[in-house]
Write a protein that holds these residues in place. Sequence first.
Motif, mmCIF file in Angstrom:
data_model
loop_
_atom_site.group_PDB
_atom_site.id
_atom_site.type_symbol
_atom_site.label_atom_id
_atom_site.label_comp_id
_atom_site.label_asym_id
_atom_site.label_seq_id
_atom_site.Cartn_x
_atom_site.Cartn_y
_atom_site.Cartn_z
ATOM 1 N N LYS A 165 0.848 -1.195 0.000
ATOM 2 C CA LYS A 165 0.000 0.000 0.000
ATOM 3 C C LYS A 165 0.882 1.243 0.000
ATOM 4 N N ASN A 166 2.094 1.097 -0.526
ATOM 5 C CA ASN A 166 2.991 2.227 -0.683
ATOM 6 C C ASN A 166 3.620 2.110 -2.069
ATOM 7 N N ALA A 167 3.124 2.904 -2.992
ATOM 8 C CA ALA A 167 3.509 2.782 -4.400
ATOM 9 C C ALA A 167 4.996 3.041 -4.628
ATOM 10 N N ALA A 168 5.557 4.020 -3.968
ATOM 11 C CA ALA A 168 6.959 4.367 -4.204
ATOM 12 C C ALA A 168 7.923 3.433 -3.472
ATOM 13 N N LEU A 169 7.653 3.155 -2.215
ATOM 14 C CA LEU A 169 8.566 2.337 -1.413
ATOM 15 C C LEU A 169 8.344 0.841 -1.608
ATOM 16 N N ARG A 170 7.137 0.462 -1.992
ATOM 17 C CA ARG A 170 6.759 -0.954 -2.205
ATOM 18 C C ARG A 170 7.028 -1.799 -0.954
ATOM 19 N N GLU A 171 6.777 -1.202 0.201
ATOM 20 C CA GLU A 171 6.907 -1.918 1.476
ATOM 21 C C GLU A 171 5.755 -2.919 1.604
ATOM 22 N N PRO A 172 5.925 -3.990 2.391
ATOM 23 C CA PRO A 172 4.821 -4.933 2.599
ATOM 24 C C PRO A 172 3.601 -4.245 3.210
ATOM 25 N N ILE A 173 2.429 -4.769 2.903
ATOM 26 C CA ILE A 173 1.184 -4.235 3.459
ATOM 27 C C ILE A 173 1.307 -4.191 4.978
ATOM 28 N N PHE A 186 -2.096 6.666 -2.614
ATOM 29 C CA PHE A 186 -1.560 5.587 -3.442
ATOM 30 C C PHE A 186 -1.796 5.886 -4.922
ATOM 31 N N ILE A 187 -3.010 6.301 -5.262
ATOM 32 C CA ILE A 187 -3.339 6.628 -6.654
ATOM 33 C C ILE A 187 -2.490 7.810 -7.127
ATOM 34 N N ARG A 188 -2.362 8.840 -6.291
ATOM 35 C CA ARG A 188 -1.521 9.987 -6.665
ATOM 36 C C ARG A 188 -0.069 9.543 -6.894
ATOM 37 N N ALA A 189 0.409 8.637 -6.046
ATOM 38 C CA ALA A 189 1.782 8.140 -6.194
ATOM 39 C C ALA A 189 1.944 7.339 -7.485
ATOM 40 N N MET A 190 0.940 6.541 -7.831
ATOM 41 C CA MET A 190 0.994 5.804 -9.101
ATOM 42 C C MET A 190 1.143 6.773 -10.273
ATOM 43 N N LEU A 191 0.375 7.843 -10.251
ATOM 44 C CA LEU A 191 0.419 8.829 -11.335
ATOM 45 C C LEU A 191 1.788 9.522 -11.387
ATOM 46 N N ARG A 192 2.345 9.856 -10.213
ATOM 47 C CA ARG A 192 3.676 10.479 -10.153
ATOM 48 C C ARG A 192 4.749 9.543 -10.706
ATOM 49 N N ILE A 193 4.669 8.277 -10.317
ATOM 50 C CA ILE A 193 5.652 7.287 -10.769
ATOM 51 C C ILE A 193 5.609 7.159 -12.285
ATOM 52 N N SER A 219 -14.772 -0.922 -3.220
ATOM 53 C CA SER A 219 -15.710 0.209 -3.192
ATOM 54 C C SER A 219 -14.985 1.540 -2.963
ATOM 55 N N LYS A 220 -13.811 1.501 -2.354
ATOM 56 C CA LYS A 220 -13.021 2.706 -2.092
ATOM 57 C C LYS A 220 -12.092 3.030 -3.263
ATOM 58 N N ILE A 221 -11.438 2.017 -3.802
ATOM 59 C CA ILE A 221 -10.400 2.253 -4.804
ATOM 60 C C ILE A 221 -10.959 2.395 -6.218
ATOM 61 N N MET A 222 -12.070 1.746 -6.515
ATOM 62 C CA MET A 222 -12.610 1.801 -7.881
ATOM 63 C C MET A 222 -12.944 3.219 -8.349
ATOM 64 N N PRO A 223 -13.642 4.020 -7.548
ATOM 65 C CA PRO A 223 -13.927 5.384 -8.005
ATOM 66 C C PRO A 223 -12.661 6.220 -8.201
ATOM 67 N N LEU A 224 -11.663 5.989 -7.375
ATOM 68 C CA LEU A 224 -10.401 6.713 -7.509
ATOM 69 C C LEU A 224 -9.681 6.318 -8.794
ATOM 70 N N CYS A 225 -9.713 5.035 -9.100
ATOM 71 C CA CYS A 225 -9.105 4.561 -10.346
ATOM 72 C C CYS A 225 -9.826 5.161 -11.552
ATOM 73 N N LYS A 226 -11.141 5.149 -11.495
ATOM 74 C CA LYS A 226 -11.922 5.692 -12.612
ATOM 75 C C LYS A 226 -11.590 7.166 -12.834
ATOM 76 N N ALA A 227 -11.526 7.920 -11.764
ATOM 77 C CA ALA A 227 -11.232 9.359 -11.870
ATOM 78 C C ALA A 227 -9.826 9.610 -12.418
ATOM 79 N N ALA A 228 -8.889 8.699 -12.136
ATOM 80 C CA ALA A 228 -7.508 8.860 -12.584
ATOM 81 C C ALA A 228 -7.224 8.137 -13.899
#
Length: 145
Positions: free
Chosen positions: A33-41, A51-58, A76-85
């Motif tokens: 759940k850390n896009a840049a560091l890729r640490e374990p959940i 996380f979504i903002r970090a994906m876009l930055r990467i 239900s939380k991540i799907m709308p964020l993905c759609k918007a991005a």
Amino acid sequence: MILMECLGFCGTTSMASILEKEFDNLYVIHGSKNAALREPIGTKDQSAEDFIRAMLRIKEQTRKNVIAIHCTYLPSKIMPLCKAANINFKMLVRQPEHQIMSCYCWAIKKVMLGDKEILNQIQEIKGQLDIFFKNNSIENNFENA
């Protein structure tokens, strides 16, 4: 960009490894759940929004296609964020009994080998399930989990 979600044990470790090794134009995030560091959940987790903002930055910084697999954000939380991005969201579903037994055996092995992080990961998933059950008026019991 793709965000592929699953509860776990759908072959995502193999998929992530193959994608990362075989394709130079991919940045693969797996089990984090850390896009840049890729640490374990459970370690330095980012909110779904961060996380979504970090994906876009990467993607912008590396010019690579970013693929996140098995992050355990609630769909239900991540799907709308993905759609918007404009991130393609996919969900993997395995036969439930096989998935449960695979997860259980993996967790027991980690505990028996003295892994300290597995307990944090289990607590994280339990917390998400508790919220999901409460928000959807579902009885929180073993069978439903």
